[in-house]
Design a protein around this motif. Structure first.
Motif, PDB file in Angstrom:
ATOM      1  N   ALA C 260       4.391  45.257 -30.761  1.00 42.38           N
ATOM      2  CA  ALA C 260       3.226  44.530 -30.270  1.00 42.38           C
ATOM      3  C   ALA C 260       2.356  45.447 -29.420  1.00 42.38           C
ATOM      4  O   ALA C 260       1.124  45.466 -29.556  1.00 42.38           O
ATOM      5  N   LEU C 261       2.996  46.236 -28.550  1.00 40.31           N
ATOM      6  CA  LEU C 261       2.233  47.157 -27.708  1.00 40.31           C
ATOM      7  C   LEU C 261       1.424  48.142 -28.551  1.00 40.31           C
ATOM      8  O   LEU C 261       0.244  48.381 -28.294  1.00 40.31           O
ATOM      9  N   SER C 262       2.072  48.703 -29.563  1.00 41.49           N
ATOM     10  CA  SER C 262       1.314  49.699 -30.330  1.00 41.49           C
ATOM     11  C   SER C 262       0.245  49.038 -31.192  1.00 41.49           C
ATOM     12  O   SER C 262      -0.812  49.635 -31.424  1.00 41.49           O
ATOM     13  N   MET C 263       0.512  47.801 -31.668  1.00 46.58           N
ATOM     14  CA  MET C 263      -0.542  47.084 -32.400  1.00 46.58           C
ATOM     15  C   MET C 263      -1.760  46.891 -31.505  1.00 46.58           C
ATOM     16  O   MET C 263      -2.888  47.196 -31.889  1.00 46.58           O
ATOM     17  N   VAL C 264      -1.505  46.378 -30.300  1.00 48.22           N
ATOM     18  CA  VAL C 264      -2.625  46.120 -29.381  1.00 48.22           C
ATOM     19  C   VAL C 264      -3.338  47.428 -29.051  1.00 48.22           C
ATOM     20  O   VAL C 264      -4.570  47.491 -28.998  1.00 48.22           O
ATOM     21  N   MET C 265      -2.567  48.500 -28.877  1.00 49.20           N
ATOM     22  CA  MET C 265      -3.178  49.793 -28.565  1.00 49.20           C
ATOM     23  C   MET C 265      -4.120  50.231 -29.695  1.00 49.20           C
ATOM     24  O   MET C 265      -5.251  50.653 -29.458  1.00 49.20           O
ATOM     25  N   MET C 266      -3.631  50.099 -30.938  1.00 51.32           N
ATOM     26  CA  MET C 266      -4.457  50.537 -32.069  1.00 51.32           C
ATOM     27  C   MET C 266      -5.709  49.685 -32.198  1.00 51.32           C
ATOM     28  O   MET C 266      -6.798  50.193 -32.485  1.00 51.32           O
ATOM     29  N   ILE C 267      -5.550  48.373 -31.980  1.00 52.14           N
ATOM     30  CA  ILE C 267      -6.720  47.488 -32.071  1.00 52.14           C
ATOM     31  C   ILE C 267      -7.709  47.825 -30.961  1.00 52.14           C
ATOM     32  O   ILE C 267      -8.921  47.892 -31.184  1.00 52.14           O
ATOM     33  N   ALA C 268      -7.181  48.102 -29.766  1.00 51.17           N
ATOM     34  CA  ALA C 268      -8.061  48.464 -28.654  1.00 51.17           C
ATOM     35  C   ALA C 268      -8.843  49.731 -28.985  1.00 51.17           C
ATOM     36  O   ALA C 268     -10.039  49.850 -28.688  1.00 51.17           O
ATOM     37  N   MET C 269      -8.166  50.681 -29.606  1.00 48.01           N
ATOM     38  CA  MET C 269      -8.849  51.915 -29.997  1.00 48.01           C
ATOM     39  C   MET C 269      -9.961  51.634 -30.983  1.00 48.01           C
ATOM     40  O   MET C 269     -11.054  52.180 -30.881  1.00 48.01           O
ATOM     41  N   LEU C 270      -9.647  50.769 -31.938  1.00 51.33           N
ATOM     42  CA  LEU C 270     -10.630  50.409 -32.956  1.00 51.33           C
ATOM     43  C   LEU C 270     -11.863  49.802 -32.293  1.00 51.33           C
ATOM     44  O   LEU C 270     -13.002  50.190 -32.584  1.00 51.33           O
ATOM     45  N   ILE C 271     -11.624  48.861 -31.371  1.00 53.68           N
ATOM     46  CA  ILE C 271     -12.744  48.189 -30.701  1.00 53.68           C
ATOM     47  C   ILE C 271     -13.549  49.196 -29.887  1.00 53.68           C
ATOM     48  O   ILE C 271     -14.776  49.239 -29.950  1.00 53.68           O
ATOM     49  N   ALA C 272     -12.835  50.037 -29.130  1.00 50.48           N
ATOM     50  CA  ALA C 272     -13.527  51.032 -28.308  1.00 50.48           C
ATOM     51  C   ALA C 272     -14.393  51.931 -29.185  1.00 50.48           C
ATOM     52  O   ALA C 272     -15.532  52.246 -28.844  1.00 50.48           O
ATOM     53  N   THR C 273     -13.831  52.315 -30.325  1.00 45.97           N
ATOM     54  CA  THR C 273     -14.582  53.189 -31.232  1.00 45.97           C
ATOM     55  C   THR C 273     -15.863  52.510 -31.694  1.00 45.97           C
ATOM     56  O   THR C 273     -16.941  53.105 -31.658  1.00 45.97           O
ATOM     57  N   VAL C 274     -15.727  51.244 -32.111  1.00 50.58           N
ATOM     58  CA  VAL C 274     -16.900  50.528 -32.624  1.00 50.58           C
ATOM     59  C   VAL C 274     -17.958  50.399 -31.535  1.00 50.58           C
ATOM     60  O   VAL C 274     -19.142  50.687 -31.756  1.00 50.58           O
ATOM     61  N   ILE C 275     -17.524  49.989 -30.330  1.00 47.83           N
ATOM     62  CA  ILE C 275     -18.488  49.830 -29.231  1.00 47.83           C
ATOM     63  C   ILE C 275     -19.186  51.151 -28.945  1.00 47.83           C
ATOM     64  O   ILE C 275     -20.403  51.220 -28.803  1.00 47.83           O
ATOM     65  N   TYR C 276     -18.410  52.203 -28.909  1.00 50.13           N
ATOM     66  CA  TYR C 276     -18.960  53.513 -28.585  1.00 50.13           C
ATOM     67  C   TYR C 276     -20.002  53.950 -29.615  1.00 50.13           C
ATOM     68  O   TYR C 276     -21.070  54.440 -29.267  1.00 50.13           O
ATOM     69  N   PHE C 277     -19.669  53.708 -30.888  1.00 47.16           N
ATOM     70  CA  PHE C 277     -20.601  54.061 -31.953  1.00 47.16           C
ATOM     71  C   PHE C 277     -21.903  53.291 -31.808  1.00 47.16           C
ATOM     72  O   PHE C 277     -22.980  53.854 -31.855  1.00 47.16           O
ATOM     73  N   ARG C 278     -21.768  51.977 -31.621  1.00 45.71           N
ATOM     74  CA  ARG C 278     -22.949  51.137 -31.456  1.00 45.71           C
ATOM     75  C   ARG C 278     -23.827  51.657 -30.329  1.00 45.71           C
ATOM     76  O   ARG C 278     -25.015  51.832 -30.469  1.00 45.71           O
ATOM     77  N   TRP C 279     -23.176  51.917 -29.201  1.00 44.36           N
ATOM     78  CA  TRP C 279     -23.891  52.308 -27.991  1.00 44.36           C
ATOM     79  C   TRP C 279     -24.617  53.626 -28.188  1.00 44.36           C
ATOM     80  O   TRP C 279     -25.777  53.775 -27.827  1.00 44.36           O
ATOM     81  N   THR C 280     -23.956  54.595 -28.793  1.00 46.50           N
ATOM     82  CA  THR C 280     -24.584  55.893 -28.952  1.00 46.50           C
ATOM     83  C   THR C 280     -25.697  55.838 -29.987  1.00 46.50           C
ATOM     84  O   THR C 280     -26.707  56.490 -29.830  1.00 46.50           O
ATOM     85  N   VAL C 281     -25.506  55.041 -31.042  1.00 42.32           N
ATOM     86  CA  VAL C 281     -26.561  54.919 -32.039  1.00 42.32           C
ATOM     87  C   VAL C 281     -27.811  54.336 -31.386  1.00 42.32           C
ATOM     88  O   VAL C 281     -28.923  54.780 -31.616  1.00 42.32           O
ATOM     89  N   LYS C 282     -27.580  53.360 -30.482  1.00 36.35           N
ATOM     90  CA  LYS C 282     -28.703  52.743 -29.805  1.00 36.35           C
ATOM     91  C   LYS C 282     -29.397  53.746 -28.879  1.00 36.35           C
ATOM     92  O   LYS C 282     -30.607  53.871 -28.873  1.00 36.35           O
ATOM     93  N   SER C 283     -28.608  54.485 -28.112  1.00 32.19           N
ATOM     94  CA  SER C 283     -29.216  55.417 -27.166  1.00 32.19           C
ATOM     95  C   SER C 283     -29.932  56.546 -27.907  1.00 32.19           C
ATOM     96  O   SER C 283     -30.899  57.112 -27.428  1.00 32.19           O
ATOM     97  N   GLU C 284     -29.447  56.841 -29.109  1.00 32.89           N
ATOM     98  CA  GLU C 284     -30.120  57.862 -29.907  1.00 32.89           C
ATOM     99  C   GLU C 284     -31.487  57.346 -30.365  1.00 32.89           C
ATOM    100  O   GLU C 284     -32.461  58.072 -30.381  1.00 32.89           O
ATOM    101  N   ALA C 285     -31.498  56.053 -30.719  1.00 32.38           N
ATOM    102  CA  ALA C 285     -32.751  55.471 -31.192  1.00 32.38           C
ATOM    103  C   ALA C 285     -33.785  55.398 -30.072  1.00 32.38           C
ATOM    104  O   ALA C 285     -34.979  55.468 -30.318  1.00 32.38           O
ATOM    105  N   LEU C 286     -33.298  55.292 -28.842  1.00 38.15           N
ATOM    106  CA  LEU C 286     -34.211  55.166 -27.711  1.00 38.15           C
ATOM    107  C   LEU C 286     -34.812  56.497 -27.297  1.00 38.15           C
ATOM    108  O   LEU C 286     -35.859  56.536 -26.678  1.00 38.15           O
TER     109      LEU C 286
END
Lengths: 299, 367, 287
Positions: C260-286
């Motif tokens: 369970a711990l490693s599942m949650v860790m992997m999902i957290a990584m996935l979410i962090a990655t997606v958020i980070y991508f979104r954020w940087t794409v936006k800041s690039e557009a600005l």
């Protein structure tokens, strides 16, 4: 648009501009030197203290090769060296074949479900090794494959290497090989293959005479990367080997846990020398094939 | 002493390691002039332009812009703007943002920027493209954005580094005219770097022909074409025949002798030639004519050259035909005759002929 | 044979069959097992009972463990930031070196990276240890400090070890982005009255963001999942999520909870990655 030009007053002090343009270069170079010092100093100090006379790794008492002779006389270390080498050779061989096949299939063809397969090959690279390690641990436990060792003679040394460890190494190495070979394939000029076909070569002969030879630097690069990763791996080996099987990194981890001695520094220096020669081999191969360096670094 | 010129270069040298890219160049460029630096690649023309822009510092010599010595002045503090060879449009910014960049850096008021960007885009007829990214534009449109981005700043001098090099022939021709018209409209001094002699001749008020870091000749297009100063200029600009000759006399008239022994007069001889020197006679193919052997005038004039030869090759190129004539010593010359064809019989290969030209068009140049 | 030649899809699957089957069995199946185990009850002597439960997932969010989770996140983010701050100028330095020196510098950068991670961590152990580490010993010998500095067995040591270990992978993609950068764009910016700083801010930085994103991900993910570094430099006191996971298998024999711990860790990584991508794409557009 009006036709007049516009005069803007710019502040300008010749000496200051001259100084500024030099200052940027100096500070960047200084930083570069410091950054490389940061990267190299710990390793250099580690190597220096492997030659220390006393047990200390922080107080220099005199030069000695004592810890190296201890290392070579330690049967458990020597066995773990052979285990590491065997494991690296076998897993690299399998992973290179599988990875190259995957690269060819994924780079050269379009088919349904390609995206899914694509992502599957990237996953083992992205997933942290601790997660991959426990995944495999559970799998080998549950599937009943277990940790049965492969009893084998390797350069006259009797080894018992669990199949699970070999499979684990192949599982992450295949992806790395596939990525490196794909990069090479993508760079390749396809008109060369078309030229071969134009000159009456059939598909197989084209592959054999043109594609494969041109792909070779990529395949060798991928294999070298796999070999290095396999030699370096600690986490996956540690979790998939069951009890009693040591590769060199696993052995070193055990030694560190027991206490710090220059003997560990000596083992580290040995491993360093191996990595260094692998890097040099890959440099030589690269300069010979004249490749773009960033693609070949393993990313 | 220098404030009458838009740009002045005084004895400018630029060295890269052992390579001398620009070798003691002195130039004066007038206000409002369309000035071209013309030469083959590697001749130092781009380096010269980059020194004016401030991207390179001269190894020695001085550059003045409207009388102000530039020295170590960085590019952002020079009253010039550049249109780059590959346009160098910022790929992450829209067209409008690209054009606004310089004004934003100069910290103009927001409304002013907006208005001037609008005007500039209108000037290059790209008003509808303001919110596109450069990648979504065609080559010609990108070129116009680059032009607007530079001109919007109303620079004292606009520097253009082969701005049309990447366009196809037809578009290039159209843009040449457009650029020239634009320059006349805005009245800004243009310094234009090109390796295309036709482009330079079409657009420029004056041209500096460069090779190996040296300025060979400065003059208006007609001077450059009609009166090339030396062999390099004659060869590089347009098409020309070089006939090896020996100088027989320099005054009162210039007389040279061909290898065939035939003697002709010439209108001009390069400085430094002496009687007895080997030289070349330079004559443009369209300045020459062909006569039937029996048409030889009865009373020869010094001003008319008459050289025997035979037709060895014919190439039809539409408006005219290139006749290659082999002289008696084996030298080939090219004569271009317009295809007018009224009652005239065309020349055939192997026919004997007489090549003729007016001595005033012949220039004697050093080998 | 003729049919094979005519059918590229068949060719593709023929090539892919072996590697795909291998990964399905030895990678995807294990991944599935971890997922399933996360919802099972713990067996008495290790192993599992095949009874569905959400207890493991709930326990991950129990403050006792979740605190470690947050701390690991914290450490990974700080590591990524420091690596970025140190790595960007280094990449810039290499990319702006003369071409013939560039590949030499790149290899100089990669040699430490190709060196075993364990060894590099051990090297810092010998430098940082509180009473016997080279730094404290030397500083005390020279009389600069009287008491040893707290360099070891804490987050500082872990972050230092991670930054040291992953700096090269941050530098490489940033270098690639900077090297690809068309130099005439910078000249254009300078020509348009931008100072060096503004040219960097408005042109170099936004165009190197893809490299920054790639580098950050390559550092963040292994930092969050770190196991060796906290195990060695954390001195047994400062732990990260990787160590808690491994403890479930090596000590506590609570496989479902470890899963369970490693599942949650992997999902957290996935979410962090997606958020980070979104954020940087936006800041690039600005930009």
């Amino acid at each position: 648009m009006t036709t007049q030009t516009e005069t803007t007053e710019f502040s300008y002090h010749p000496r200051w501009e001259q100084f500024k343009s030099k200052l940027g270069g100096w500070s960047l170079t200084t930083y570069g030197i410091l950054a490389f010092a940061f990267l190299y100093l710990p390793i250099i100090i580690l190597v220096i203290f492997s030659f220390n006379e006393s047990r200390s790794v922080s107080k220099w008492t005199g030069f000695s090769l004592h810890w190296y002779s201890e290392m070579f006389q330690d049967d458990r270390i020597m066995l773990s060296v052979w285990n590491s080498l065997f494991l690296a050779v076998v897993s690299t061989a399998i992973a290179t074949v599988l990875g190259t096949l995957a690269a060819l299939g994924l780079e050269r063809y379009q088919f349904r479900g390609k995206t899914a397969i694509d992502s599957m090959f990237y996953l083992p690279v992205i997933i942290p090794d601790i997660a991959m390690a426990i995944m495999l641990l559970l799998f080998f436990n549950m599937s009943g494959i277990g940790f049965t060792p492969w009893k084998v003679q390797f350069f006259g040394v009797k080894l018992a290497v669990p199949y699970s460890v070999i499979i684990g190494h192949v599982a992450f190495n295949t992806s790395f090989v596939a990525i490196v070979v794909r990069a090479r394939l993508a760079q390749m000029d396809r008109t060369l293959e078309e030229a071969a076909q134009d000159l009456y070569a059939d598909t197989w002969r084209t592959f054999q005479r043109i594609t494969l030879p041109m792909l070779m630097p990529g395949i060798i690069g991928g294999a070298l990367l796999a070999f290095t990763l396999s030699l370096d791996d600690f986490v996956i080996t540690f979790f998939t080997s069951g009890a009693g099987f040591n590769t060199l990194p696993v052995r070193v981890f055990g030694m560190i846990k027991k206490g710090v001695t220059p003997k560990i520094n000596a083992v580290s220096t040995l491993m360093l020398a191996v990595s260094l020669s692998l890097v040099i081999i890959s440099i030589l191969l690269r300069t010979r094939s004249g490749d773009d360096e960033t693609v070949q670094m393993g990313f | 002493m220098t404030d009458t010129y838009a740009v002045e270069l005084q004895d400018v040298v630029k060295q890269f390691g052992d390579v001398i890219a620009v070798n003691h160049v002195t130039l004066q460029i007038h206000d409002g002039e369309f000035f071209s630096l013309l030469g083959p690649s590697g001749c130092g023309k781009t380096t010269t332009l980059r020194m004016i822009a401030g991207f390179e510092m001269p190894t020695s010599g001085a550059i003045y812009i409207h009388g102000q010595r530039q020295g170590y002045r960085p590019p952002n503090k020079r009253p010039v703007n550049t249109v780059f060879q590959n346009y160098a449009l910022f790929p992450h910014m829209t067209v409008a943002k690209n054009v606004a960049f310089g004004l934003e850096m100069k910290k103009l008021a927001k409304e002013d920027i907006k208005r001037r960007v609008g005007e500039a885009l209108e000037m290059v007829r790209l008003s509808g493209m303001a919110n596109r990214k450069p990648k979504q534009l065609s080559g010609g449109q990108q070129q116009r954005v680059a032009l607007a981005r530079a001109l919007v700043n109303r620079p004292e001098v606009l520097l253009l580094d082969e701005p049309l090099g990447a366009l196809d022939l037809k578009l290039r021709k159209a843009m040449q005219l457009e650029l020239k018209a634009l320059q006349e409209e805005v009245g800004i001094t243009f310094i234009y770097v090109t390796h295309d002699q036709e482009e330079a001749l079409t657009m420029s008020d004056r041209i500096a022909v460069m090779n190996n870091g040296i300025v060979h000749q400065v003059g208006n297009p007609e001077e450059i074409y009609e009166h090339p100063a030396d062999r390099f200029v004659a060869d590089f600009i347009g098409e020309t025949n070089f006939i090896p000759v020996k100088v027989v006399a320099l005054s009162p008239a210039i007389v040279v002798e061909l290898n065939t022994g035939e003697r002709v007069h010439a209108g001009w001889a390069e400085e430094g030639l002496a009687v007895g020197d080997n030289a070349v006679l330079s004559i443009r193919p369209e300045k020459m004519d062909l006569l039937e052997p029996h048409e030889r005038p009865q009373t020869p004039s010094h001003n008319i050259a008459l050289i025997q030869g035979s037709i060895s090759h014919l190439v039809y190129v539409g408006t005219d035909t290139r006749h290659t004539v082999t002289l008696r010593d084996g030298t080939n010359v090219v004569v271009r005759l317009q295809n007018v064809y009224i009652g005239e019989e065309p020349w055939e290969i192997g026919e004997e002929t007489i090549v003729t030209w007016n001595a005033a068009h012949a220039r004697i140049l050093k080998e | 044979m003729e049919r094979l030649r005519r059918n590229p899809e068949l060719q593709a699957w023929l090539l892919l069959a072996a590697p795909v089957i291998f990964l399905l069995i030895f990678f995807m199946a294990p991944l599935l097992i971890v997922f399933i185990y996360s919802f099972l009850e713990r067996g008495k002597y290790g192993g599992v009972e095949w009874v569905f439960t959400l207890e493991n997932i709930r326990r991950v969010f129990d403050p006792l463990y979740f605190r470690t989770f947050l701390r690991s996140f914290n450490i990974a983010i700080i590591t990524t930031l420091i690596t970025l701050i140190l790595g960007y100028p280094l990449a810039y330095f290499i990319a702006n070196s003369p071409p013939h020196r560039r590949s030499a510098l790149l290899f100089a950068l990669m040699i430490p990276f190709w060196t075993n991670f364990l060894i590099r961590t051990y090297a810092w152990l010998t430098l940082l240890r509180t009473h016997t580490g080279l730094i404290n010993v030397s500083l005390m010998n020279w009389g600069i400090i009287e008491k040893p500095l707290p360099l070891f067995g804490n987050d500082f040591a872990i972050i230092l070890g991670l930054v040291y270990g992953w700096l090269p992978v941050m530098v490489l993609p940033i270098y690639a982005a900077l090297e690809r950068l068309d130099k005439s764009l910078l000249e254009a910016a300078r020509d348009l009255y931008a100072s060096n700083f503004h040219a960097f801010r408005r042109v170099t930085w936004p165009l190197s963001i893809p490299g920054v994103v790639a580098g950050s991900m390559l550092v963040f993910i292994p930092s969050l999942g770190a196991f060796v570094t906290p195990a060695i430099l954390g001195g047994g006191k400062s732990l990260m999520i990787g160590n808690i996971i491994s403890n479930q298998f090596l000590g506590a024999h609570d496989w479902p909870f470890g899963s369970a711990l490693s599942m949650v860790m992997m999902i957290a990584m996935l979410i962090a990655t997606v958020i980070y991508f979104r954020w940087t794409v936006k800041s690039e557009a600005l930009a």
